[in-house]
Scaffold this motif. Structure first.
Motif, PDB file in Angstrom:
ATOM      1  N   PRO A   1       0.820  -1.214   0.000  1.00 56.11           N
ATOM      2  CA  PRO A   1       0.000   0.000   0.000  1.00 56.11           C
ATOM      3  C   PRO A   1       0.856   1.267   0.000  1.00 56.11           C
ATOM      4  O   PRO A   1       2.011   1.249   0.414  1.00 56.11           O
ATOM      5  CB  PRO A   1      -0.816  -0.096   1.291  1.00 56.11           C
ATOM      6  CG  PRO A   1      -0.664  -1.497   1.779  1.00 56.11           C
ATOM      7  CD  PRO A   1       0.602  -2.028   1.205  1.00 56.11           C
ATOM      8  N   CYS A   2       0.238   2.358  -0.454  1.00 55.93           N
ATOM      9  CA  CYS A   2       0.946   3.634  -0.580  1.00 55.93           C
ATOM     10  C   CYS A   2       1.286   4.220   0.793  1.00 55.93           C
ATOM     11  O   CYS A   2       0.855   3.704   1.832  1.00 55.93           O
ATOM     12  CB  CYS A   2       0.097   4.620  -1.378  1.00 55.93           C
ATOM     13  SG  CYS A   2      -1.385   5.196  -0.504  1.00 55.93           S
ATOM     14  N   ALA A   3       2.045   5.307   0.783  1.00 59.21           N
ATOM     15  CA  ALA A   3       2.493   5.934   2.035  1.00 59.21           C
ATOM     16  C   ALA A   3       1.317   6.392   2.889  1.00 59.21           C
ATOM     17  O   ALA A   3       1.347   6.265   4.122  1.00 59.21           O
ATOM     18  CB  ALA A   3       3.410   7.115   1.715  1.00 59.21           C
ATOM     19  N   ILE A   4       0.258   6.915   2.272  1.00 61.32           N
ATOM     20  CA  ILE A   4      -0.883   7.405   3.043  1.00 61.32           C
ATOM     21  C   ILE A   4      -1.655   6.247   3.655  1.00 61.32           C
ATOM     22  O   ILE A   4      -2.021   6.270   4.826  1.00 61.32           O
ATOM     23  CB  ILE A   4      -1.797   8.286   2.163  1.00 61.32           C
ATOM     24  CG1 ILE A   4      -1.062   9.573   1.786  1.00 61.32           C
ATOM     25  CG2 ILE A   4      -3.112   8.601   2.871  1.00 61.32           C
ATOM     26  CD1 ILE A   4      -1.798  10.465   0.809  1.00 61.32           C
ATOM     27  N   CYS A   5      -1.908   5.202   2.866  1.00 61.00           N
ATOM     28  CA  CYS A   5      -2.645   4.041   3.391  1.00 61.00           C
ATOM     29  C   CYS A   5      -1.847   3.320   4.474  1.00 61.00           C
ATOM     30  O   CYS A   5      -2.425   2.674   5.350  1.00 61.00           O
ATOM     31  CB  CYS A   5      -2.992   3.074   2.264  1.00 61.00           C
ATOM     32  SG  CYS A   5      -4.287   3.683   1.165  1.00 61.00           S
ATOM     33  N   SER A   6      -0.516   3.418   4.431  1.00 60.14           N
ATOM     34  CA  SER A   6       0.348   2.758   5.418  1.00 60.14           C
ATOM     35  C   SER A   6       0.553   3.589   6.674  1.00 60.14           C
ATOM     36  O   SER A   6       1.107   3.084   7.654  1.00 60.14           O
ATOM     37  CB  SER A   6       1.714   2.458   4.805  1.00 60.14           C
ATOM     38  OG  SER A   6       1.580   1.662   3.659  1.00 60.14           O
ATOM     39  N   ASP A   7       0.122   4.846   6.651  1.00 61.76           N
ATOM     40  CA  ASP A   7       0.355   5.762   7.768  1.00 61.76           C
ATOM     41  C   ASP A   7      -0.620   5.470   8.907  1.00 61.76           C
ATOM     42  O   ASP A   7      -1.819   5.745   8.814  1.00 61.76           O
ATOM     43  CB  ASP A   7       0.188   7.205   7.281  1.00 61.76           C
ATOM     44  CG  ASP A   7       0.573   8.232   8.333  1.00 61.76           C
ATOM     45  OD1 ASP A   7       0.737   7.867   9.520  1.00 61.76           O
ATOM     46  OD2 ASP A   7       0.711   9.417   7.969  1.00 61.76           O
ATOM     47  N   GLY A   8      -0.102   4.924  10.001  1.00 63.16           N
ATOM     48  CA  GLY A   8      -0.933   4.558  11.151  1.00 63.16           C
ATOM     49  C   GLY A   8      -1.509   5.736  11.902  1.00 63.16           C
ATOM     50  O   GLY A   8      -2.440   5.569  12.694  1.00 63.16           O
ATOM     51  N   SER A   9      -0.981   6.935  11.677  1.00 63.48           N
ATOM     52  CA  SER A   9      -1.484   8.110  12.391  1.00 63.48           C
ATOM     53  C   SER A   9      -2.735   8.707  11.744  1.00 63.48           C
ATOM     54  O   SER A   9      -3.364   9.593  12.289  1.00 63.48           O
ATOM     55  CB  SER A   9      -0.396   9.190  12.489  1.00 63.48           C
ATOM     56  OG  SER A   9      -0.139   9.746  11.207  1.00 63.48           O
ATOM     57  N   ARG A  10      -3.099   8.197  10.568  1.00 69.83           N
ATOM     58  CA  ARG A  10      -4.276   8.727   9.872  1.00 69.83           C
ATOM     59  C   ARG A  10      -5.540   8.028  10.350  1.00 69.83           C
ATOM     60  O   ARG A  10      -5.511   6.888  10.785  1.00 69.83           O
ATOM     61  CB  ARG A  10      -4.113   8.571   8.363  1.00 69.83           C
ATOM     62  CG  ARG A  10      -3.091   9.544   7.808  1.00 69.83           C
ATOM     63  CD  ARG A  10      -3.045   9.454   6.299  1.00 69.83           C
ATOM     64  NE  ARG A  10      -2.243  10.517   5.762  1.00 69.83           N
ATOM     65  CZ  ARG A  10      -2.709  11.655   5.261  1.00 69.83           C
ATOM     66  NH1 ARG A  10      -4.002  11.878   5.198  1.00 69.83           N
ATOM     67  NH2 ARG A  10      -1.904  12.574   4.800  1.00 69.83           N
TER      68      ARG A  10
END
Length: 200
Positions: free
Chosen positions: A70-79
């Motif tokens: 997955p992309c950087a945004i989908c992988s970002d746990g803080s989102r």
């Protein structure tokens, strides 16, 4: 282009002319600029295009282009996983990210419904969005689609497909832009601004 320019240059011009915002004349100017600055522009651009073609993929979750899946945004746990912003193309996603106003996840449809162009629901990533929403973790879907006929048709269709008691479907506010003056605005923008008015 004159035949004396050579088939390679003609091919470069014809490919550049296919880019949005570039016609044949602009493509010729761009090609000449690249050829004139071969070492500074043409060679690095060619290398960058080759590397991009090799490494960039579409995210299997949201559909955005990235070098990982997955992309950087989908992988970002803080989102916020419970908040999804639906956009037409990656350019709209990048615009939202520039603003810093959204900290949820995204979903790129890959276009808009258009009967004239023969684009139906099966051509877009609507089924994937429905699957994400039905997964249960999503509480709000923000429809950030263009204020055009096709954009609003798509928004209406998507809203019908994903609406349910557990999911709130919202859309971006429309109206007077920051710093905008009323005499420079079109009638549609003024109408939308009046409809979306709120207490001062």
């Amino acid at each position: 282009m004159a035949a004396s320019a050579g088939p390679e240059i003609e091919r470069l011009i014809s490919l550049l002319a296919k880019l949005p915002g570039l016609g044949p004349r602009s493509a010729r100017r761009a090609a000449l600029a690249l050829l004139k600055r071969r070492e500074q522009l043409l060679v690095p651009l060619a290398a960058s295009l080759a590397e991009t073609a090799e490494k960039v993929v579409s995210c299997s979750v949201c559909g955005a282009p990235d070098t990982r899946d997955p992309c950087a945004i989908c992988s970002d746990g803080s989102r916020d996983n419970g908040l999804i912003c639906v956009v037409e193309e990656a350019g709209a996603l990048w615009a939202m990210e520039r603003s810093g106003a959204f900290r949820g996840k995204y979903h790129v449809l890959g276009g808009l419904l258009s009967a004239l162009d023969g684009v139906g629901p099966e051509h877009l990533r609507i089924a994937e969005l429905v699957g994400r929403v039905r997964g249960g973790a999503v509480r709000e879907v923000v429809l950030a689609l263009p204020a055009t006929v096709d954009g609003q048709t798509t928004a209406h269709y998507v809203a019908e497909r994903i609406s349910g008691p557990e999911v709130q479907v919202t859309s971006l506010a429309r109206g007077v832009p920051v710093g905008g003056e009323l005499d420079w605005l079109d009638d549609g923008t003024i109408v939308q601004a009046m409809r979306a008015r709120r207490p001062a």
